[in-house]
Motif scaffolding. Structure first.
Motif, PDB file in Angstrom:
ATOM      1  N   ASP A 150     -18.108 -35.465  53.093  1.00 32.20           N
ATOM      2  CA  ASP A 150     -17.317 -34.045  53.128  1.00 32.20           C
ATOM      3  C   ASP A 150     -16.950 -34.052  51.401  1.00 32.20           C
ATOM      4  O   ASP A 150     -17.367 -32.980  51.008  1.00 32.20           O
ATOM      5  CB  ASP A 150     -16.066 -33.852  53.876  1.00 32.20           C
ATOM      6  CG  ASP A 150     -16.207 -33.710  55.358  1.00 32.20           C
ATOM      7  OD1 ASP A 150     -17.202 -33.198  55.668  1.00 32.20           O
ATOM      8  OD2 ASP A 150     -15.087 -34.166  56.012  1.00 32.20           O
ATOM      9  N   MET A 151     -16.494 -34.983  50.942  1.00 31.86           N
ATOM     10  CA  MET A 151     -16.065 -34.939  49.491  1.00 31.86           C
ATOM     11  C   MET A 151     -17.434 -34.783  48.721  1.00 31.86           C
ATOM     12  O   MET A 151     -17.747 -34.153  47.567  1.00 31.86           O
ATOM     13  CB  MET A 151     -15.287 -36.074  49.211  1.00 31.86           C
ATOM     14  CG  MET A 151     -14.006 -36.189  49.807  1.00 31.86           C
ATOM     15  SD  MET A 151     -13.030 -34.762  49.635  1.00 31.86           S
ATOM     16  CE  MET A 151     -12.499 -34.844  47.806  1.00 31.86           C
ATOM     17  N   LEU A 152     -18.401 -35.654  49.080  1.00 33.12           N
ATOM     18  CA  LEU A 152     -19.758 -35.722  48.339  1.00 33.12           C
ATOM     19  C   LEU A 152     -20.325 -34.203  48.306  1.00 33.12           C
ATOM     20  O   LEU A 152     -21.086 -33.789  47.378  1.00 33.12           O
ATOM     21  CB  LEU A 152     -20.725 -36.795  48.924  1.00 33.12           C
ATOM     22  CG  LEU A 152     -21.955 -36.886  48.318  1.00 33.12           C
ATOM     23  CD1 LEU A 152     -21.965 -36.995  46.846  1.00 33.12           C
ATOM     24  CD2 LEU A 152     -22.927 -37.855  49.111  1.00 33.12           C
ATOM     25  N   GLN A 153     -20.591 -33.631  49.572  1.00 33.87           N
ATOM     26  CA  GLN A 153     -21.058 -32.317  49.810  1.00 33.87           C
ATOM     27  C   GLN A 153     -20.350 -31.285  48.905  1.00 33.87           C
ATOM     28  O   GLN A 153     -20.942 -30.401  48.399  1.00 33.87           O
ATOM     29  CB  GLN A 153     -20.891 -31.928  51.313  1.00 33.87           C
ATOM     30  CG  GLN A 153     -21.901 -32.680  52.107  1.00 33.87           C
ATOM     31  CD  GLN A 153     -23.386 -32.544  51.676  1.00 33.87           C
ATOM     32  OE1 GLN A 153     -23.783 -31.385  51.121  1.00 33.87           O
ATOM     33  NE2 GLN A 153     -24.211 -33.671  52.110  1.00 33.87           N
ATOM     34  N   ALA A 154     -19.001 -31.426  48.821  1.00 29.70           N
ATOM     35  CA  ALA A 154     -18.367 -30.502  47.972  1.00 29.70           C
ATOM     36  C   ALA A 154     -18.460 -30.661  46.419  1.00 29.70           C
ATOM     37  O   ALA A 154     -18.698 -29.658  45.773  1.00 29.70           O
ATOM     38  CB  ALA A 154     -16.653 -30.747  48.127  1.00 29.70           C
ATOM     39  N   GLN A 155     -18.659 -31.958  46.135  1.00 32.41           N
ATOM     40  CA  GLN A 155     -19.054 -32.334  44.716  1.00 32.41           C
ATOM     41  C   GLN A 155     -20.484 -31.874  44.516  1.00 32.41           C
ATOM     42  O   GLN A 155     -20.798 -31.258  43.127  1.00 32.41           O
ATOM     43  CB  GLN A 155     -18.922 -33.563  44.538  1.00 32.41           C
ATOM     44  CG  GLN A 155     -17.375 -34.159  44.368  1.00 32.41           C
ATOM     45  CD  GLN A 155     -17.605 -35.857  44.225  1.00 32.41           C
ATOM     46  OE1 GLN A 155     -18.443 -36.454  44.504  1.00 32.41           O
ATOM     47  NE2 GLN A 155     -16.442 -36.212  44.072  1.00 32.41           N
ATOM     48  N   LEU A 156     -21.409 -31.845  45.429  1.00 29.37           N
ATOM     49  CA  LEU A 156     -22.790 -31.337  44.940  1.00 29.37           C
ATOM     50  C   LEU A 156     -22.773 -29.980  44.885  1.00 29.37           C
ATOM     51  O   LEU A 156     -23.625 -29.325  44.031  1.00 29.37           O
ATOM     52  CB  LEU A 156     -23.781 -32.013  46.203  1.00 29.37           C
ATOM     53  CG  LEU A 156     -23.987 -33.414  46.156  1.00 29.37           C
ATOM     54  CD1 LEU A 156     -24.704 -33.907  47.473  1.00 29.37           C
ATOM     55  CD2 LEU A 156     -24.799 -33.793  44.722  1.00 29.37           C
ATOM     56  N   ARG A 185     -20.338 -27.902  43.889  1.00 31.18           N
ATOM     57  CA  ARG A 185     -19.780 -27.514  42.647  1.00 31.18           C
ATOM     58  C   ARG A 185     -20.711 -27.658  41.383  1.00 31.18           C
ATOM     59  O   ARG A 185     -20.892 -26.939  40.786  1.00 31.18           O
ATOM     60  CB  ARG A 185     -18.341 -28.352  42.514  1.00 31.18           C
ATOM     61  CG  ARG A 185     -17.370 -27.571  41.575  1.00 31.18           C
ATOM     62  CD  ARG A 185     -16.173 -28.541  41.442  1.00 31.18           C
ATOM     63  NE  ARG A 185     -16.317 -29.290  40.071  1.00 31.18           N
ATOM     64  CZ  ARG A 185     -15.841 -30.400  40.043  1.00 31.18           C
ATOM     65  NH1 ARG A 185     -15.354 -31.124  40.834  1.00 31.18           N
ATOM     66  NH2 ARG A 185     -15.699 -31.097  38.908  1.00 31.18           N
ATOM     67  N   LYS A 186     -21.463 -28.949  41.546  1.00 32.17           N
ATOM     68  CA  LYS A 186     -22.255 -29.261  40.505  1.00 32.17           C
ATOM     69  C   LYS A 186     -23.424 -28.246  40.666  1.00 32.17           C
ATOM     70  O   LYS A 186     -23.853 -27.656  39.511  1.00 32.17           O
ATOM     71  CB  LYS A 186     -22.849 -30.379  40.834  1.00 32.17           C
ATOM     72  CG  LYS A 186     -23.667 -31.012  39.574  1.00 32.17           C
ATOM     73  CD  LYS A 186     -24.320 -32.535  39.905  1.00 32.17           C
ATOM     74  CE  LYS A 186     -25.091 -32.794  38.785  1.00 32.17           C
ATOM     75  NZ  LYS A 186     -25.663 -34.320  39.029  1.00 32.17           N
ATOM     76  N   LYS A 187     -23.966 -27.928  41.831  1.00 32.37           N
ATOM     77  CA  LYS A 187     -25.152 -26.775  41.620  1.00 32.37           C
ATOM     78  C   LYS A 187     -24.641 -25.481  41.250  1.00 32.37           C
ATOM     79  O   LYS A 187     -25.244 -24.659  40.459  1.00 32.37           O
ATOM     80  CB  LYS A 187     -25.474 -26.778  43.163  1.00 32.37           C
ATOM     81  CG  LYS A 187     -26.645 -25.831  43.282  1.00 32.37           C
ATOM     82  CD  LYS A 187     -27.202 -25.751  44.826  1.00 32.37           C
ATOM     83  CE  LYS A 187     -28.464 -24.882  45.056  1.00 32.37           C
ATOM     84  NZ  LYS A 187     -28.643 -24.882  46.418  1.00 32.37           N
TER      85      LYS A 187
END
Length: 195
Positions: free
Chosen positions: A173-179, A181-183
């Motif tokens: 979940d945290m990784l998906q949120a970071q990706l 946000r980066k996108k």
């Protein structure tokens, strides 16, 4: 932040796109018959797509049609309504009456009680059984998955779901949120906008 159901449900419940392909293979014994090939059937076409719950948060639910709904919901295969309860303590015969008067009669009502440990008054279960409605009472996370599965099987199902208060976050979940946000940041920078 929405917690994605896709990452939490067993592999046979996973819905990764708007169309789900069910593949079946007939085994052959070295024949050139064209009917003996792999066939694919597309389930959940856009025009016939039933509503599915893609994600949930402390404030509401996100559906597979892109709609986000705030607060508790009453969800059916083709529609969703705001359910006027503020918590488990407000679930009574009056708040459940909607599910008892529908035609055709629903087979099963999936009640999402919010968090693990919440308890529904046993009189409400008896009330629904007297009305010939089967009921599943689950924490909201499991209730969303169960509703999606039953709806995908084309059962007459309804969901009465309260958003959970406590959310479990996983590394995915945290990784998906970071990706995401980066996108978002990259697309904004590419447009030349400055914050």
């Amino acid at each position: 932040m929405f917690s994605a159901i896709v990452s939490r449900c067993p592999s046979h419940f996973i819905r990764r796109s708007k169309s789900v392909i069910l593949a079946s293979k007939r085994w052959t014994t070295h024949t050139s018959d064209p009917d003996q090939k792999m066939k694919a059937t597309v389930l959940n076409q856009e025009e016939n797509a039933g509503l599915m719950i893609d994600a949930y948060s402390q404030v509401g639910f996100r559906l597979n049609n892109g709609l986000s709904v705030v607060g508790p919901i009453a969800i059916f295969p083709k529609s969703v309504l705001s359910w006027q309860v503020s918590g488990i303590q407000d679930i009574d015969e009056d708040s459940l009456s909607l599910f008892t008067i529908l035609e055709p009669k629903i087979e099963i009502l999936v009640i999402g009680i919010g968090d693990i440990g919440n308890r529904l008054d046993m009189r409400m279960i008896q009330y629904l059984r007297e009305k010939k409605i089967s009921v599943e009472i689950l924490p909201t996370e499991a209730a969303c998955t169960t509703f999606n599965f039953l709806n995908d099987e084309r059962r007459y199902v309804a969901g009465a779901l309260i958003p959970p208060y406590a959310l479990k976050y996983r590394e995915d979940d945290m990784l998906q949120a970071q990706l995401k946000r980066k996108k978002l940041f990259q697309s904004t920078a590419d447009d030349g906008e400055i914050w």
